[in-house]
Design an enzyme around this catalytic site. Structure first.
Site, PDB file in Angstrom:
ATOM      1  N   ARG A   6      -6.416   6.056  -6.569  1.00 12.07           N
ATOM      2  CA  ARG A   6      -6.244   7.657  -6.933  1.00 12.07           C
ATOM      3  C   ARG A   6      -6.503   8.277  -8.384  1.00 12.07           C
ATOM      4  NH1 ARG A   6      -1.031   7.654  -4.300  1.00 12.07           N
ATOM      5  NH2 ARG A   6      -1.274  10.208  -3.745  1.00 12.07           N
ATOM      6  N   THR A  66      -1.871   5.238   2.758  1.00 10.88           N
ATOM      7  CA  THR A  66      -3.111   4.093   2.614  1.00 10.88           C
ATOM      8  C   THR A  66      -3.171   3.783   3.247  1.00 10.88           C
ATOM      9  OG1 THR A  66      -3.385   4.108   0.064  1.00 10.88           O
ATOM     10  CG2 THR A  66      -4.195   2.704   1.057  1.00 10.88           C
ATOM     11  N   LEU A  94       0.790  -1.225  -0.006  1.00 10.14           N
ATOM     12  CA  LEU A  94       0.031   0.494  -0.161  1.00 10.14           C
ATOM     13  C   LEU A  94       1.261   1.326   0.182  1.00 10.14           C
ATOM     14  CD1 LEU A  94      -2.767  -0.603   2.628  1.00 10.14           C
ATOM     15  CD2 LEU A  94      -2.817  -1.378  -0.057  1.00 10.14           C
ATOM     16  N   ASP A  95       0.551   2.458  -0.857  1.00  9.64           N
ATOM     17  CA  ASP A  95       1.327   3.349  -0.536  1.00  9.64           C
ATOM     18  C   ASP A  95       1.408   4.042   0.814  1.00  9.64           C
ATOM     19  OD1 ASP A  95       0.488   3.468  -3.237  1.00  9.64           O
ATOM     20  OD2 ASP A  95      -1.387   4.776  -3.286  1.00  9.64           O
ATOM     21  N   ARG A  96       2.580   4.727   1.419  1.00 11.54           N
ATOM     22  CA  ARG A  96       3.011   5.839   2.500  1.00 11.54           C
ATOM     23  C   ARG A  96       0.878   5.742   3.623  1.00 11.54           C
ATOM     24  NH1 ARG A  96       6.895   7.926   5.100  1.00 11.54           N
ATOM     25  NH2 ARG A  96       7.741   7.930   3.256  1.00 11.54           N
TER      26      ARG A  96
END
Length: 239
Positions: A162, A60, A56-58
């Site tokens: 996103r 998220t 996951l992105d930082r």
């Protein structure tokens, strides 16, 4: 000792974690608490070699799977690659999303006009990408309208949810890269976000949460579910 993470499930092969927003999956610093995988090593002890199955992105939050050994990690990654895994996200977006259910199909590739190297965009020659969504809630906050969506990506492109939601005209609240002003992202990484920029972002992190992951594993249907962090749910409730 700092708390490592919230464990959703653990057995001899799998470790399911509710990743907090703001924590990277892989190390960018030497600090053993600075990434999810280094915290997993601390949890599992000396000699462990945990591997992430999904990332996951930082910013998220939500369900992240760690596998304790290489072979089951390869098997699980194959499930992801073959699209045999269902993933549900919650997102809070700007504006009133008109349709209660919709599908976004728009190919994604590198945004060559952007100053940010990691930024992608919708482009005709990009990789196929498909995202399905359902409206869960609509609400007003400080004279502005917002919508809570349940989002199910049918493909797994970088930053897909996103980008697709921004492409729909409803960027995720707090998204510094795809919210319409990428200088917010540059200000974040250069540690120069002003109080006014933080006010415009509304929330400390972008409001995207990986709520549930479902797949068949070892002859069983596995379901891992995690609720969003308090800042996410409280703001949606108006607290």
């Amino acid at each position: 000792m700092e708390r490592l993470f919230d464990i959703l499930y653990e057995d001899s092969e799998l470790l399911a974690i509710n990743k907090p927003a703001g924590l990277v999956c892989h190390p960018t610093k030497t600090d053993e608490y600075s990434s999810l995988i280094s915290r997993a090593r601390l949890h599992l002890g000396p000699g462990s070699h945990p591997q992430l199955v999904n990332r996951l992105d930082r910013e998220t939050s939500g369900v992240t799977l760690v596998v304790k050994r290489a072979e089951p990690a390869r098997e699980l990654r194959r499930l992801w690659e073959c699209r045999q895994v269902e993933k549900d996200y919650l997102a809070i977006v700007h504006g009133d999303v008109a349709d209660t259910h919709g599908v976004i199909e728009a190919p994604l590739g590198r945004d060559e006009r952007s100053r940010v190297a990691i930024k992608d965009c919708v482009r005709a020659d990009g990789a196929a990408a498909k995202t399905e969504y359902w409206v869960q809630q609509r609400f007003t906050r400080q004279q502005s309208r917002f919508t809570v969506l349940l989002v199910r990506p049918q493909t797994g492109r970088k930053h897909q949810i996103r980008i697709h939601l921004a492409h729909l005209g409803h960027p995720i609240v707090g998204d510094k890269l795809y919210g319409g002003d990428e200088d917010l992202y540059l200000a974040l990484v250069e540690n120069r976000l002003t109080p006014e920029q933080r006010r415009r972002l509304i929330l400390p992190y972008h409001a995207l949460h990986a709520r549930e992951v479902r797949f068949q594993w070892r002859g069983q249907q596995r379901v891992f579910c995690a609720e969003p962090e308090p800042w996410f749910t409280a703001w949606a409730r108006g607290e």
